[in-house]
Write an enzyme that holds these catalytic residues in place. Structure first.
Site, PDB file in Angstrom:
ATOM      1  N   SER A   1       0.842  -1.194   0.000  1.00  0.00           N
ATOM      2  CA  SER A   1       0.000   0.000   0.000  1.00  0.00           C
ATOM      3  C   SER A   1       0.879   1.247   0.000  1.00  0.00           C
ATOM      4  O   SER A   1       2.107   1.172   0.140  1.00  0.00           O
ATOM      5  CB  SER A   1      -0.912   0.020   1.242  1.00  0.00           C
ATOM      6  OG  SER A   1      -0.153   0.150   2.421  1.00  0.00           O
ATOM      7  N   GLY A   2       0.217   2.407  -0.136  1.00  0.00           N
ATOM      8  CA  GLY A   2       0.877   3.690   0.061  1.00  0.00           C
ATOM      9  C   GLY A   2       2.088   3.938  -0.808  1.00  0.00           C
ATOM     10  O   GLY A   2       2.088   3.682  -2.013  1.00  0.00           O
TER      11      GLY A   2
ATOM     12  N   ASP B   1       7.192 -10.373   7.141  1.00  0.00           N
ATOM     13  CA  ASP B   1       7.214  -9.418   8.249  1.00  0.00           C
ATOM     14  C   ASP B   1       8.670  -9.049   8.472  1.00  0.00           C
ATOM     15  O   ASP B   1       9.469  -9.889   8.917  1.00  0.00           O
ATOM     16  CB  ASP B   1       6.609 -10.061   9.499  1.00  0.00           C
ATOM     17  CG  ASP B   1       6.639  -9.151  10.717  1.00  0.00           C
ATOM     18  OD1 ASP B   1       7.284  -8.079  10.665  1.00  0.00           O
ATOM     19  OD2 ASP B   1       6.045  -9.518  11.748  1.00  0.00           O
TER      20      ASP B   1
ATOM     21  N   TYR C   1       9.189   7.703  16.826  1.00  0.00           N
ATOM     22  CA  TYR C   1       9.296   7.812  15.370  1.00  0.00           C
ATOM     23  C   TYR C   1      10.445   8.743  14.996  1.00  0.00           C
ATOM     24  O   TYR C   1      11.252   8.435  14.114  1.00  0.00           O
ATOM     25  CB  TYR C   1       7.977   8.328  14.817  1.00  0.00           C
ATOM     26  CG  TYR C   1       7.922   8.442  13.311  1.00  0.00           C
ATOM     27  CD1 TYR C   1       7.764   7.319  12.517  1.00  0.00           C
ATOM     28  CD2 TYR C   1       7.992   9.693  12.686  1.00  0.00           C
ATOM     29  CE1 TYR C   1       7.689   7.421  11.137  1.00  0.00           C
ATOM     30  CE2 TYR C   1       7.918   9.806  11.307  1.00  0.00           C
ATOM     31  CZ  TYR C   1       7.759   8.667  10.531  1.00  0.00           C
ATOM     32  OH  TYR C   1       7.693   8.779   9.162  1.00  0.00           O
TER      33      TYR C   1
ATOM     34  N   THR D   1      -0.751   8.293   3.180  1.00  0.00           N
ATOM     35  CA  THR D   1      -0.636   6.846   3.204  1.00  0.00           C
ATOM     36  C   THR D   1      -1.763   6.319   4.086  1.00  0.00           C
ATOM     37  O   THR D   1      -2.559   7.088   4.627  1.00  0.00           O
ATOM     38  CB  THR D   1       0.719   6.394   3.794  1.00  0.00           C
ATOM     39  OG1 THR D   1       0.760   6.738   5.199  1.00  0.00           O
ATOM     40  CG2 THR D   1       1.887   7.058   3.072  1.00  0.00           C
TER      41      THR D   1
END
Length: 254
Positions: free
Chosen positions: A16-17, A64, A159, A194
């Site tokens: 995705s994104g 993963d 983050y 996203t």
């Protein structure tokens, strides 16, 4: 210039994104793709779409990236199919939000594990086995403008720490692997939509914030990271290593 025909590009977080955008950008220039992500049905759909659109080989691999055994199994799969990897795009990531005083050790560890440790592990495993076999070894890490600055809007210290680590990991690996003619560079995106950011970016409050604090007055559009990716991945950029390309509409320049 920027002909990727016959090259093999590996992209993490490709279901995705930004991962999908990167897959389309590289495939449009002729690269064969290896797409890694946890969500196999979505990954397969992306692989089918890109294969049909651009006529390149696409290998989807459920992985993963925080699981070392799965990363090594992915390397095995790429080795069996292509025998080498030319371009690695470390795109998989997350971004937990919590004030620093309220952040749990589990939240901190999860962000560091996916955003920083997994980037190192994936790069190490592919470098050891496959990237060294390439005549055009390229590693591109996806950090963030938040890896370069703090912010007063969204409390997300883990983050910031992880993405700042990615920036300096990029420099360290670039220096260490220059002797192998492998370049290691970084892209630091600003505000792009996203799955993780879509809900927040669409609020009137955040749109007003963007207009006030981003010099270009808007968030990034789909495809506006592609030129940075293709530049850093290309054979022509063989003398560019250890750098971070910031694509943020000017946020970090003021």
């Amino acid at each position: 210039m920027f002909d990727f025909s016959g090259l093999v590009a590996v992209i993490t977080g490709a279901s995705s994104g930004l991962g999908v955008q990167f897959a389309r950008a590289l495939a449009a220039q002729g690269a064969n793709l290896v797409l890694l992500a946890r969500r196999v049905p979505k990954l397969q759909a992306v692989a089918d779409e890109v294969r049909d659109m651009f006529g390149v080989e696409v290998l989807p691999v459920g992985c993963d990236v925080t699981n070392l055994d799965q990363v090594r199994a992915a390397v095995d799969a790429v080795d069996a199919r292509f025998g080498r990897a030319d371009i690695l795009v470390n795109n998989a990531g997350t971004g937990g939000v919590a004030p620093a005083l309220d952040m749990t050790d589990e939240q901190w560890d999860a962000d560091i594990a996916l955003d920083l440790t997994a980037t190192f592990r994936v790069t190490r495993e592919f470098m050891n086995r496959l990237i060294k076999r390439s005549d055009c070894g390229r590693v591109i890490n996806i950090s963030s403008m938040y890896g370069l600055v703090g912010n007063t809007t969204i409390p997300t210290s883990a983050y910031h720490a992880a993405k700042g680590g990615v920036v300096n990991l990029t420099r360290a690996l670039a220096a260490e692997w220059a002797k192998d003619s492998v370049t290691v560079n970084c892209i630091c995106p600003g505000y792009f939509e996203t799955e993780l950011t879509a809900e927040a970016l669409k609020t009137p409050e955040f749109q007003e914030y963007v207009k006030q604090w981003v010099p270009l007055g808007r968030q990034g559009k789909a495809g506006e990271l592609n030129t940075a990716l293709l530049f850093l991945a290309s054979p022509e950029s063989s003398y560019v290593t250890g750098t971070s390309v910031v694509v943020d509409g000017g946020y970090t320049c003021v």
